[in-house]
Design an enzyme around this catalytic site. Sequence first.
Site, PDB file in Angstrom:
ATOM      1  N   GLU A 277      94.556  33.564  38.554  1.00 29.60           N
ATOM      2  CA  GLU A 277      94.035  34.014  38.203  1.00 29.60           C
ATOM      3  C   GLU A 277      93.830  35.613  37.699  1.00 29.60           C
ATOM      4  O   GLU A 277      94.427  35.827  36.495  1.00 29.60           O
ATOM      5  CB  GLU A 277      91.584  34.178  37.991  1.00 29.60           C
ATOM      6  CG  GLU A 277      91.472  32.450  37.569  1.00 29.60           C
ATOM      7  CD  GLU A 277      91.276  32.100  38.589  1.00 29.60           C
ATOM      8  OE1 GLU A 277      92.285  31.831  40.123  1.00 29.60           O
ATOM      9  OE2 GLU A 277      90.792  30.713  38.917  1.00 29.60           O
TER      10      GLU A 277
ATOM     11  N   GLY B 135      90.683  26.599  38.500  1.00 31.48           N
ATOM     12  CA  GLY B 135      89.257  26.863  38.261  1.00 31.48           C
ATOM     13  C   GLY B 135      89.604  25.221  38.621  1.00 31.48           C
ATOM     14  O   GLY B 135      88.461  24.153  39.756  1.00 31.48           O
TER      15      GLY B 135
ATOM     16  N   GLU C 249      88.824  24.991  42.411  1.00 30.78           N
ATOM     17  CA  GLU C 249      87.316  26.260  42.356  1.00 30.78           C
ATOM     18  C   GLU C 249      86.538  24.939  42.438  1.00 30.78           C
ATOM     19  O   GLU C 249      85.103  24.768  42.835  1.00 30.78           O
ATOM     20  CB  GLU C 249      86.565  27.233  41.168  1.00 30.78           C
ATOM     21  CG  GLU C 249      87.774  28.709  41.709  1.00 30.78           C
ATOM     22  CD  GLU C 249      87.430  29.286  40.414  1.00 30.78           C
ATOM     23  OE1 GLU C 249      87.573  29.116  39.662  1.00 30.78           O
ATOM     24  OE2 GLU C 249      87.007  30.113  40.684  1.00 30.78           O
TER      25      GLU C 249
ATOM     26  N   ALA D 296      91.425  25.897  34.338  1.00 32.31           N
ATOM     27  CA  ALA D 296      90.342  25.801  33.152  1.00 32.31           C
ATOM     28  C   ALA D 296      91.487  26.015  32.314  1.00 32.31           C
ATOM     29  O   ALA D 296      92.532  26.370  32.229  1.00 32.31           O
ATOM     30  CB  ALA D 296      89.764  26.884  33.230  1.00 32.31           C
TER      31      ALA D 296
HETATM   32  N1  CO8 Z   1      95.301  24.961  30.256  1.00 35.50           N
HETATM   33  C1  CO8 Z   1      96.396  24.941  30.149  1.00 35.50           C
HETATM   34  N2  CO8 Z   1      97.667  24.066  29.761  1.00 35.50           N
HETATM   35  C2  CO8 Z   1      97.552  23.860  30.929  1.00 35.50           C
HETATM   36  C3  CO8 Z   1      97.285  24.895  31.901  1.00 35.50           C
HETATM   37  C4  CO8 Z   1      96.848  25.638  31.789  1.00 35.50           C
HETATM   38  N3  CO8 Z   1      95.817  26.073  33.153  1.00 35.50           N
HETATM   39  N4  CO8 Z   1      98.842  24.298  33.604  1.00 35.50           N
HETATM   40  C5  CO8 Z   1      99.315  23.822  32.715  1.00 35.50           C
HETATM   41  N5  CO8 Z   1      99.238  23.246  31.065  1.00 35.50           N
HETATM   42  C6  CO8 Z   1     100.003  22.243  30.602  1.00 35.50           C
HETATM   43  C7  CO8 Z   1     101.892  23.560  29.848  1.00 35.50           C
HETATM   44  O1  CO8 Z   1     100.478  24.327  28.715  1.00 35.50           O
HETATM   45  C8  CO8 Z   1     102.395  22.101  29.142  1.00 35.50           C
HETATM   46  O2  CO8 Z   1     102.085  22.288  28.387  1.00 35.50           O
HETATM   47  P1  CO8 Z   1     103.060  22.196  26.933  1.00 35.50           P
HETATM   48  O3  CO8 Z   1     104.199  20.686  27.960  1.00 35.50           O
HETATM   49  O4  CO8 Z   1     102.416  21.287  26.013  1.00 35.50           O
HETATM   50  O5  CO8 Z   1     103.762  22.862  27.141  1.00 35.50           O
HETATM   51  C9  CO8 Z   1     101.449  21.544  30.547  1.00 35.50           C
HETATM   52  O6  CO8 Z   1     101.006  21.849  31.079  1.00 35.50           O
HETATM   53  C10 CO8 Z   1     103.134  20.990  31.701  1.00 35.50           C
HETATM   54  O7  CO8 Z   1     102.974  22.686  32.445  1.00 35.50           O
HETATM   55  P2  CO8 Z   1     104.321  23.383  32.615  1.00 35.50           P
HETATM   56  O8  CO8 Z   1     105.028  23.817  31.447  1.00 35.50           O
HETATM   57  O9  CO8 Z   1     103.446  25.173  33.047  1.00 35.50           O
HETATM   58  O10 CO8 Z   1     104.707  22.257  34.008  1.00 35.50           O
HETATM   59  P3  CO8 Z   1     105.117  22.903  35.316  1.00 35.50           P
HETATM   60  O11 CO8 Z   1     105.648  21.899  36.376  1.00 35.50           O
HETATM   61  O12 CO8 Z   1     106.618  24.724  34.947  1.00 35.50           O
HETATM   62  O13 CO8 Z   1     103.769  24.181  35.860  1.00 35.50           O
HETATM   63  C11 CO8 Z   1     101.926  24.521  36.801  1.00 35.50           C
HETATM   64  C12 CO8 Z   1     103.489  23.598  35.840  1.00 35.50           C
HETATM   65  C13 CO8 Z   1     102.163  24.819  37.868  1.00 35.50           C
HETATM   66  C14 CO8 Z   1     100.461  23.567  37.016  1.00 35.50           C
HETATM   67  C15 CO8 Z   1     102.148  25.617  35.755  1.00 35.50           C
HETATM   68  O14 CO8 Z   1     101.586  24.930  34.231  1.00 35.50           O
HETATM   69  C16 CO8 Z   1     100.819  26.774  35.588  1.00 35.50           C
HETATM   70  O15 CO8 Z   1     101.306  27.586  36.793  1.00 35.50           O
HETATM   71  N6  CO8 Z   1      99.607  26.118  34.866  1.00 35.50           N
HETATM   72  C17 CO8 Z   1      98.699  27.673  34.676  1.00 35.50           C
HETATM   73  C18 CO8 Z   1      97.191  27.375  35.789  1.00 35.50           C
HETATM   74  C19 CO8 Z   1      96.712  28.425  35.862  1.00 35.50           C
HETATM   75  O16 CO8 Z   1      97.431  29.574  35.758  1.00 35.50           O
HETATM   76  N7  CO8 Z   1      95.487  28.607  36.205  1.00 35.50           N
HETATM   77  C20 CO8 Z   1      94.866  28.693  36.470  1.00 35.50           C
HETATM   78  C21 CO8 Z   1      93.463  28.530  34.852  1.00 35.50           C
HETATM   79  S1  CO8 Z   1      92.512  30.176  34.805  1.00 35.50           S
HETATM   80  C22 CO8 Z   1      91.174  29.155  35.529  1.00 35.50           C
HETATM   81  O17 CO8 Z   1      91.751  28.582  36.336  1.00 35.50           O
HETATM   82  C23 CO8 Z   1      89.663  30.170  35.340  1.00 35.50           C
HETATM   83  C24 CO8 Z   1      88.800  29.599  35.935  1.00 35.50           C
HETATM   84  C25 CO8 Z   1      87.754  30.190  35.494  1.00 35.50           C
HETATM   85  C26 CO8 Z   1      86.797  30.127  34.437  1.00 35.50           C
HETATM   86  C27 CO8 Z   1      85.509  30.328  34.351  1.00 35.50           C
HETATM   87  C28 CO8 Z   1      84.622  29.513  33.252  1.00 35.50           C
HETATM   88  C29 CO8 Z   1      83.527  30.101  33.304  1.00 35.50           C
END
Ligand code: CO8
Length: 256
Positions: free
Chosen positions: A130, A107, A110, A63
Amino acid sequence: MPIDYKKEGKIAIFTIDRPRAFNAMDRETWQSLQDAMTDFRDDDNLWVGIITGSGNKAFCAGADIKDTLPFMREHGHSHWAWPTTPMYGLDLWKPLIAAINGVALGGGLEIALACDIRIAAEGARLGTPEVTLGLIPGWGGTQRLPRMIPWCKAAELVLMGKPVDAQEAYRIGLVNKVVSPETLMATAREWAETICQAGPLAVRAAKEAMIRGSSMPLNDGIVLERALLAYVLSTQDFIEGTTAFGEKRKADFKAQ
Ligand code: CO8
């Protein structure tokens, strides 16, 4: 559109296309995926779907932490406004293959769990981080994951929030196969083509029996199976499949 939706013969290809955010699902992307899935379900010419992500880094990073999660917090009192659990309630019995081309986190994993078959590229990482955000896997992860892989492995993923690499995902039964990034889509298409050789109504009935049955007591599941068996026995595809076997030729199924 944040979801690139293409139809290639009997196969639908859904590509999550927000590379600047590691293909994270903001609300627009979510709606676009829902719309494409509904079209796929209702298009009689499409038999199998493949979901993947654009680029070579991400299948989907979950998400959108800056868009979707704040929206959900704001609308905590009206859960119906939240993006729905992937494929839940869609009555989508056509098979789905996840071609996991990079990170599948939260997500993102998921969505892959809502598919029937998962093929991962070497280098992919899969996990449910999460809890590290003070959240739980809320798109089916806490329910689907422990039903698919051993409990202790599901607990390791969900409670520790640490991702596994593609090989470990294969070892614990989270993905069907690991291939090189270059052959990922070709492999997913090959598997989809294999499914398209089978009777499509039988494939859908089998998927429906498996999914509905998995949350039923065994006795109820057997009753459901018999009802779906009676249905497939009444189809033209069943007559074609058995006739083709007798005539030693390839069956020409029409989804009828
Ligand atoms: N949401 C928003 N932006 C994101 C996300 C995300 N999930 N993942 C990455 N990005 C963005 C970063 O903010 C960044 O943007 P910017 O350059 O503008 O700052 C860009 O992508 C690149 O990210 P990084 O600089 O962090 O790149 P890295 O190579 O260092 O890392 C990763 C990549 C490993 C993907 C890292 O970004 C990361 O850990 N992302 C988050 C992953 C995460 O925690 N996902 C879970 C999210 S919560 C969820 O999915 C809940 C689902 C259930 C919801 C229920 C709904 C009903």
